[in-house]
Scaffold this motif. Structure first.
Motif, PDB file in Angstrom:
ATOM      1  N   GLY A  52       0.536   4.556  11.605  1.00 65.03           N
ATOM      2  CA  GLY A  52       1.645   5.373  12.085  1.00 65.03           C
ATOM      3  C   GLY A  52       2.825   4.573  12.598  1.00 65.03           C
ATOM      4  O   GLY A  52       3.773   5.146  13.135  1.00 65.03           O
ATOM      5  N   ARG A  53       2.785   3.259  12.452  1.00 62.41           N
ATOM      6  CA  ARG A  53       3.878   2.419  12.930  1.00 62.41           C
ATOM      7  C   ARG A  53       4.398   1.535  11.800  1.00 62.41           C
ATOM      8  O   ARG A  53       3.753   1.389  10.763  1.00 62.41           O
ATOM      9  N   THR A  54       5.554   0.931  12.040  1.00 63.10           N
ATOM     10  CA  THR A  54       6.111  -0.006  11.071  1.00 63.10           C
ATOM     11  C   THR A  54       5.898  -1.425  11.580  1.00 63.10           C
ATOM     12  O   THR A  54       6.400  -1.786  12.644  1.00 63.10           O
ATOM     13  N   GLN A 110       3.629  -8.680   3.811  1.00 56.92           N
ATOM     14  CA  GLN A 110       4.440  -7.578   3.285  1.00 56.92           C
ATOM     15  C   GLN A 110       3.869  -7.098   1.951  1.00 56.92           C
ATOM     16  O   GLN A 110       3.764  -5.895   1.704  1.00 56.92           O
ATOM     17  N   GLN A 111       3.494  -8.054   1.090  1.00 57.28           N
ATOM     18  CA  GLN A 111       2.903  -7.683  -0.193  1.00 57.28           C
ATOM     19  C   GLN A 111       1.604  -6.898  -0.002  1.00 57.28           C
ATOM     20  O   GLN A 111       1.406  -5.845  -0.605  1.00 57.28           O
ATOM     21  N   PRO A 115       4.867  -4.601  -7.169  1.00 60.18           N
ATOM     22  CA  PRO A 115       3.816  -4.075  -6.279  1.00 60.18           C
ATOM     23  C   PRO A 115       4.381  -3.541  -4.966  1.00 60.18           C
ATOM     24  O   PRO A 115       3.916  -2.519  -4.450  1.00 60.18           O
ATOM     25  N   LEU A 116       5.401  -4.223  -4.450  1.00 65.06           N
ATOM     26  CA  LEU A 116       6.035  -3.781  -3.210  1.00 65.06           C
ATOM     27  C   LEU A 116       6.669  -2.409  -3.358  1.00 65.06           C
ATOM     28  O   LEU A 116       6.417  -1.494  -2.571  1.00 65.06           O
ATOM     29  N   TYR A 167      -5.107   6.041   6.247  1.00 67.46           N
ATOM     30  CA  TYR A 167      -4.102   7.017   5.811  1.00 67.46           C
ATOM     31  C   TYR A 167      -4.674   7.995   4.791  1.00 67.46           C
ATOM     32  O   TYR A 167      -3.953   8.863   4.297  1.00 67.46           O
ATOM     33  N   PRO A 210      -1.156   1.609  -7.665  1.00 68.51           N
ATOM     34  CA  PRO A 210      -0.721   2.894  -8.218  1.00 68.51           C
ATOM     35  C   PRO A 210      -0.510   2.792  -9.727  1.00 68.51           C
ATOM     36  O   PRO A 210      -0.257   1.710 -10.262  1.00 68.51           O
ATOM     37  N   ASP A 221       3.831   4.960  -0.149  1.00 68.36           N
ATOM     38  CA  ASP A 221       2.795   5.890  -0.582  1.00 68.36           C
ATOM     39  C   ASP A 221       2.078   6.575   0.572  1.00 68.36           C
ATOM     40  O   ASP A 221       1.713   7.744   0.472  1.00 68.36           O
ATOM     41  N   ALA A 222       1.844   5.863   1.678  1.00 68.82           N
ATOM     42  CA  ALA A 222       1.064   6.464   2.760  1.00 68.82           C
ATOM     43  C   ALA A 222       1.885   7.502   3.514  1.00 68.82           C
ATOM     44  O   ALA A 222       1.383   8.555   3.874  1.00 68.82           O
ATOM     45  N   ARG A 223       3.151   7.195   3.756  1.00 68.50           N
ATOM     46  CA  ARG A 223       4.011   8.121   4.497  1.00 68.50           C
ATOM     47  C   ARG A 223       5.308   8.272   3.722  1.00 68.50           C
ATOM     48  O   ARG A 223       6.208   7.443   3.836  1.00 68.50           O
ATOM     49  N   ALA A 225       2.005  -3.386   1.563  1.00 65.96           N
ATOM     50  CA  ALA A 225       2.627  -2.423   0.649  1.00 65.96           C
ATOM     51  C   ALA A 225       1.699  -2.104  -0.519  1.00 65.96           C
ATOM     52  O   ALA A 225       1.388  -0.948  -0.784  1.00 65.96           O
ATOM     53  N   ARG A 226       1.239  -3.143  -1.207  1.00 63.20           N
ATOM     54  CA  ARG A 226       0.478  -2.927  -2.435  1.00 63.20           C
ATOM     55  C   ARG A 226      -0.851  -2.248  -2.164  1.00 63.20           C
ATOM     56  O   ARG A 226      -1.259  -1.338  -2.882  1.00 63.20           O
ATOM     57  N   SER A 271       6.295  -0.134  -5.566  1.00 56.47           N
ATOM     58  CA  SER A 271       5.463   1.000  -5.966  1.00 56.47           C
ATOM     59  C   SER A 271       4.477   1.407  -4.879  1.00 56.47           C
ATOM     60  O   SER A 271       3.998   2.534  -4.879  1.00 56.47           O
ATOM     61  N   GLY A 272       4.176   0.499  -3.918  1.00 53.04           N
ATOM     62  CA  GLY A 272       3.185   0.848  -2.911  1.00 53.04           C
ATOM     63  C   GLY A 272       3.730   1.242  -1.554  1.00 53.04           C
ATOM     64  O   GLY A 272       3.121   2.042  -0.841  1.00 53.04           O
ATOM     65  N   ALA A 273       4.893   0.697  -1.173  1.00 54.91           N
ATOM     66  CA  ALA A 273       5.305   0.703   0.236  1.00 54.91           C
ATOM     67  C   ALA A 273       5.556   2.085   0.832  1.00 54.91           C
ATOM     68  O   ALA A 273       5.578   2.227   2.054  1.00 54.91           O
ATOM     69  N   GLU A 301       1.955  10.030  -9.728  1.00 60.09           N
ATOM     70  CA  GLU A 301       3.005   9.776  -8.735  1.00 60.09           C
ATOM     71  C   GLU A 301       3.695  11.086  -8.398  1.00 60.09           C
ATOM     72  O   GLU A 301       3.845  11.954  -9.235  1.00 60.09           O
ATOM     73  N   LEU A 344       2.601   1.076 -11.097  1.00 62.12           N
ATOM     74  CA  LEU A 344       2.673  -0.387 -11.121  1.00 62.12           C
ATOM     75  C   LEU A 344       2.128  -0.934 -12.433  1.00 62.12           C
ATOM     76  O   LEU A 344       2.741  -1.798 -13.064  1.00 62.12           O
ATOM     77  N   GLY A 388      -2.037  -1.454   1.377  1.00 62.01           N
ATOM     78  CA  GLY A 388      -2.015  -0.607   2.569  1.00 62.01           C
ATOM     79  C   GLY A 388      -1.025   0.531   2.503  1.00 62.01           C
ATOM     80  O   GLY A 388      -0.978   1.357   3.411  1.00 62.01           O
ATOM     81  N   LYS A 389      -0.192   0.563   1.437  1.00 64.17           N
ATOM     82  CA  LYS A 389       0.749   1.673   1.197  1.00 64.17           C
ATOM     83  C   LYS A 389       1.747   1.840   2.336  1.00 64.17           C
ATOM     84  O   LYS A 389       2.168   2.951   2.665  1.00 64.17           O
ATOM     85  N   THR A 390       2.116   0.721   2.950  1.00 65.94           N
ATOM     86  CA  THR A 390       2.938   0.744   4.150  1.00 65.94           C
ATOM     87  C   THR A 390       4.067  -0.272   4.035  1.00 65.94           C
ATOM     88  O   THR A 390       3.843  -1.419   3.644  1.00 65.94           O
ATOM     89  N   LEU A 391       5.275   0.152   4.395  1.00 58.99           N
ATOM     90  CA  LEU A 391       6.419  -0.755   4.392  1.00 58.99           C
ATOM     91  C   LEU A 391       6.413  -1.590   5.668  1.00 58.99           C
ATOM     92  O   LEU A 391       6.389  -1.046   6.776  1.00 58.99           O
TER      93      LEU A 391
END
Lengths: 364, 364
Positions: free
Chosen positions: A175-177, A194-195, B214-215, A289, A296, B221-223, A198-199, B217-219, A363, A299, A201-204
Motif C-alpha cells: 500500500g505504499r510507494t 525497481q525492476q 518489464p518495468l 496484493y 504479464p 498492475d497491483a494498484r 515492478a516485474r 508492463s508490471g509497475a 490486460e 511483456l 511485485g507489480k509495484t512502482l
C-alpha cells in the motif's frame, strides 16, 4: 539498435510457459542458489562487460568486479536476450573488430550468435551474473554468492512463517510507494529493486539517483503530501551522504528501512544476495496484493515482437529460446544440436517443471 | 569515502548566498550559454572520467563521449565538490599511482587538490561538462552544445510569453508525478531530470531504469490507481523498446510526452541541451508551485557538514569555495592567490550578482 520499430498489434501469442503461477516463482526461488551449472573456466583476460535487454541488470550488478565496458584485447562479455539481439550483435562485432574475443551469453537467439544459453525471465539475472563471475576468474566470489543465497533461501522460503524477513518487508511495503537508495558505488541496487518490484511485485518504486542530498532535500518541497505513503529502503552499505539523506528524509516521508547485505557480505556476493532478497520481497508483495508474481502477457508479446520471432530452419534463421524461469541451463556447442526449442510459431507445450498452464491473464 | 558520518545538528549556518531568489535562477539561466571561460586546451590523451558529489551528473551526461572510468595513462578527470572531497582524492590518487595525470575539476576544496574551479550549485553541471569536453579534445561538440543552449535560451526565457516550451511543459507537469524514460544508451537523461525537478522544481520524479519493458508492463498492475496523475516524459531519441514501452504505458498513465533534443542535436550537445531545457522546466515548475527555484537551507547545511568546512589558513588547511550559482569562473593557479573565499566561518556577504538575500527559509 538496428531493429525496426514494431507495435503490439499483430504479434504472435506468447508461449504459455512464460506465465508461471504464484506457486511457481515462490517454488523456483528456493532452488535458485547453486543452480548455475554453466562454464566455470576463466576466459582470456583482460575482461570487459556490457549487458542489453534482460542482461542489462546483471551487467550492472557485476559493477563490484570493476570490469570496463569495452576491451580491445582478451574477452568481451555481452549479456543479452532476443529482444535486444541487434544491439548485442553490434557490441560483439565492435569488440571482435577491435581485437577482443566476444563471449555472448543470452537467453535466446540465433545459435551462431550464442556461446552460453541461460534461462530467461526474472531469474535470468542470477545465471547471467554467475556466468560472468566464473568466466572472469572470480570463482571464489561466485561461490560466496551462492552461499549467501543458500542462507537467504533458508530464511525466506514460504514455509518460514515466523520472522521471515522477506515476507515482513513485503508487508511493510504494501500500500505504499518504495523509494530506493544506495551508496554512490552501488547504484545497481536501486536499479535491481525497481525492476524486481515492478516485474514481479507489480509495484512502482522510485530510485533516487546520483548526488543524493539535493534530491532528498528538494523532492518533497512543493507538495508535502507527496511524502505520504512513501517508505525509503536504504540498500546495502551506507556512507556519510546516505546517512545525511536519511536524516533529511526522516521528516518528509513515512518510514525509512535499512536493508543491509546479509551476514556482512561485501562486493559482488552482497550485490547478488540483495538482488535475490529483492526477488523474494517482490514475490511476497505480489501475493499480498492478490496478484500473480509472474510476467504479464503483454511483456512476452512485446519481447517477442522485438526479437523478430518466427525465423525458419529452411532459411538458416534458426533461433534458440531457453525455457523461461526454468532452472536448467543449456550449454550451446555449435557442433551439437543441443538447443531445446527452435522458435517456430507452433504452440508447443512449454510448461516448465510440470506446472500447469495458468489461464492467460488479459490486460485491462 | 573516508569522511566520518556527521549529522545536521551543530552545523554552521549556510552562506546566505546559496538561497538565490526566484528571479535569480530564472535570471541566471539565460546567461549560462557560452559562459564557460575555463581552459580549452586538450590534455594528454587517453582520457578517463569519474564524477562524485555535484560532479556526478556531469560525468554521466558526458557518456556520449564514451570515456572510460579509469585510465593508467594520459589524463584522469575527477569532477567533485567539497562534500565529496575524500572520494575525489581517492580517485585522483588511484589514477596517479597507476600512472595517469589526475586533473581535478571542483566547486571548492583545498587549493592543492584543485586544477580547475567551477561555480557550484545546480548549474555547475554545465561548467563541469564543458570543461571536460574541451579538455578531452571535443571543442567542436562543446561549441555545438553552447549553440544549442543559446537557441534554447531565446525560446525559454521568461519574457517569451507565448509558446514558451519550458513553461508549457512545466504547466503539464504541475500537480502530477513525472516518469522519466530514455533510450538505454542515454540513461543520464532521466538521472538529470530527476535531479533538476527535485533540486530546483521541488518535485519527486520517477526514473525508469534499465530494461524498460518489464518495468512498464508490471509497475501498475497491483494498484491501477498508481497510474493516476502520472505523466511520462520520453527524453531524447527513441528506440524500438521505448516505443513499445510507450504503447504499454499509454493505457496505464495519464499522458506521455516526447521531449526530443532541440534541432535534431545528437550526442553530447543533445545531452547538455536536454539538461538545460530541464533546468528551465524545473525553474518554471517551482514558480508554478509558488516555491523558490533555489537550494533549500538544509542542502547547504548538509553539504557543508560533509565538506568538513572550517579549515584555517594557520594550519595550512586553506579551502576554496566558488561562488554558488555565479556565472564567473576562476582558474586556479597554485602560484597565484586567485581564489575568492577561504571558507572561514565568518558570515561574509556572499550575495551573487547583487541579488538581495532572501529570508532563510525554515524547513518544516
Amino acid at each position: 539498435m538496428a531493429a525496426p520499430p514494431c507495435t503490439l498489434e499483430g504479434m504472435s501469442d506468447p508461449t504459455s510457459g512464460s506465465n508461471v503461477p504464484s506457486s511457481g516463482l515462490l517454488g523456483l526461488l528456493p532452488r535458485l542458489p547453486g543452480s548455475y551449472d554453466g562454464p566455470q573456466t576463466p576466459e582470456t583476460a583482460p575482461y570487459a562487460l556490457v549487458g542489453v535487454g534482460e542482461g542489462t541488470l546483471a551487467a550492472h550488478l557485476l559493477q563490484a568486479l570493476a570490469l570496463p565496458s569495452l576491451t580491445r584485447t582478451g574477452t568481451q562479455f555481452v549479456l543479452s536476450s532476443p529482444d535486444a539481439g541487434a544491439a548485442a550483435t553490434d557490441y560483439a562485432d565492435l569488440a571482435e573488430v577491435a581485437g577482443a574475443t566476444a563471449r555472448r551469453i543470452s537467453t535466446g537467439g540465433r545459435p551462431d550468435e550464442i556461446d552460453v544459453l541461460v534461462p530467461g525471465g526474472p531469474l535470468s539475472t542470477y545465471h547471467f551474473a554467475q556466468a560472468v563471475a566464473y568466466a572472469s576468474g572470480h570463482a571464489e566470489e561466485a561461490q560466496a554468492a551462492d552461499a549467501a543465497l543458500t542462507d537467504l533461501a533458508a530464511r525466506c522460503s514460504p514455509n518460514i512463517e515466523e520472522n521471515n524477513p522477506a515476507r515482513d518487508l513485503a508487508w511493510s511495503l504494501w500500500g505504499r510507494t518504495p523509494l530506493l537508495l544506495a551508496a554512490s558505488d552501488a547504484d545497481a541496487l536501486p536499479h535491481a529493486w525497481q525492476q524486481l518490484l515492478a516485474r514481479t511485485g507489480k509495484t512502482l518504486a522510485v530510485p533516487l539517483l546520483g548526488d543524493i542530498l539535493p534530491l532528498a532535500s528538494g523532492a518533497f518541497d512543493a507538495r508535502h503530501e507527496q511524502g505520504d505513503a512513501k517508505v525509503a529502503l536504504i540498500l546495502g552499505d551506507t556512507d556519510p551522504a546516505l546517512l545525511l539523506a536519511r536524516e533529511i528524509l526522516d521528516s518528509r516521508i513515512d518510514e525509512i528501512i535499512h536493508v543491509p547485505a546479509p551476514n556482512g557480505a561485501q562486493g559482488y556476493p552482497a550485490a547478488l544476495a540483495l538482488w535475490y532478497f529483492g526477488a523474494w520481497v517482490a514475490a511476497y508483495l505480489a501475493e499480498r496484493y492478490g496478484a500473480e508474481p509472474a510476467d504479464p502477457v503483454v511483456l512476452a508479446r512485446a519481447q517477442a515482437g522485438l526479437s523478430g520471432e518466427g525465423g525458419s530452419e529452411a532459411t538458416g534463421d534458426l533461433r534458440l529460446s531457453a525455457p523461461r524461469d526454468d532452472l536448467r541451463r543449456t550449454r550451446v556447442e555449435e557442433d551439437l544440436p543441443g538447443w531445446e526449442g527452435d522458435g517456430d510459431d507452433d504452440d508447443s507445450d512449454d510448461d516448465v517443471d510440470g506446472f500447469e498452464d495458468p489461464d492467460d491473464r488479459e490486460e485491462d
